[in-house]
Scaffold this motif. Structure first.
Motif: not given
Lengths: 109, 112
Positions: B24-28, B71-84
């Motif tokens: 989460q970023v505090d600005s766009q 989803p918007n200019l202040t937020f992002s997610t990264l998923t690490v899938s099927n981890m090893s």
């Protein structure tokens, strides 16, 4: 592609100056950066230099850029124990950064 | 410079599971960057996340393994899938603000 190289280790006595060197290959780099990473912590931006500059000074930090040789250095004056960390050189090409492997600086009493 | 809140700060996960990291970023900001730092290594860019379009992945990284949302200019997610265990690393998000790239504090992931 981009390639950034730097020496891996530096040991310096407290109170002396530290000099960390870095070379890069991308001649179109616009900015070059120095980041500091302390153990278990994230990256802290120390300073940056624009590619049309030769030198930048910020308190104890001096950055020298030799664009012809694609050589960047960071000098830390009066090195303190709190300066012990990994220092990363990075270049900006287009919109993204390419990092060197990091120089581990150890300050000894 | 921008303030970035990243979580979780660390996690220990079982192989085969997935972990989603949030920033989460505090600005766009237009672009958000996701990096990986393997043990004792430098940072490698995984992908660039733009709002409203698919992320751009670097060579060696694929969307199925590292899906990203923006989803918007202040937020992002990264998923690490099927981890090893090879996915054990520090994952960092970053934004470009005022001539400098600011980084989140990182997520230290251990896969067992």
């Amino acid at each position: 592609g981009e390639d950034v190289e730097q020496s891996l280790f530096l040991s310096v006595r407290e109170g002396d100056s530290s000099v960390i060197n870095c070379t890069y290959t991308d001649s179109s780099s616009t900015y070059l950066y120095w980041y500091k990473q302390e153990p278990g912590a994230g990256l802290q931006l120390l300073t940056y230099i624009f590619s049309n500059m030769d030198m930048k000074q910020d308190q104890r930090l001096t950055v020298l850029l030799n664009k012809k040789d694609k050589h960047l250095s960071l000098r830390i004056a009066d090195t303190q124990t709190g300066d012990s960390a990994i220092y990363f050189c990075a270049e900006r090409g287009d919109y993204k950064l390419s990092f060197g492997a990091g120089t581990t600086v150890t300050v000894r009493a | 410079s921008a303030v970035i809140s990243q979580k979780p700060s660390r996690d220990i996960c079982q192989r085969g599971t997935s972990l989603t990291i949030q920033c989460q970023v505090d600005s766009q900001v237009t672009m958000m960057f996701w990096y990986r730092q393997q043990p004792g290594q430098s940072l490698t860019l995984i992908a660039t996340a733009n709002q409203g379009s698919e992320a751009t992945y670097e060579s060696g990284f694929v969307i199925d393994k590292f899906p990203i949302s923006r989803p918007n200019l202040t937020f992002s997610t990264l998923t690490v899938s099927n981890m090893s265990p090879e996915d054990s690393s520090i994952y960092l998000c970053s934004v470009d603000r005022n001539y400098g790239y600011t980084f989140g504090s990182g997520t230290r992931l251990t896969v067992v």
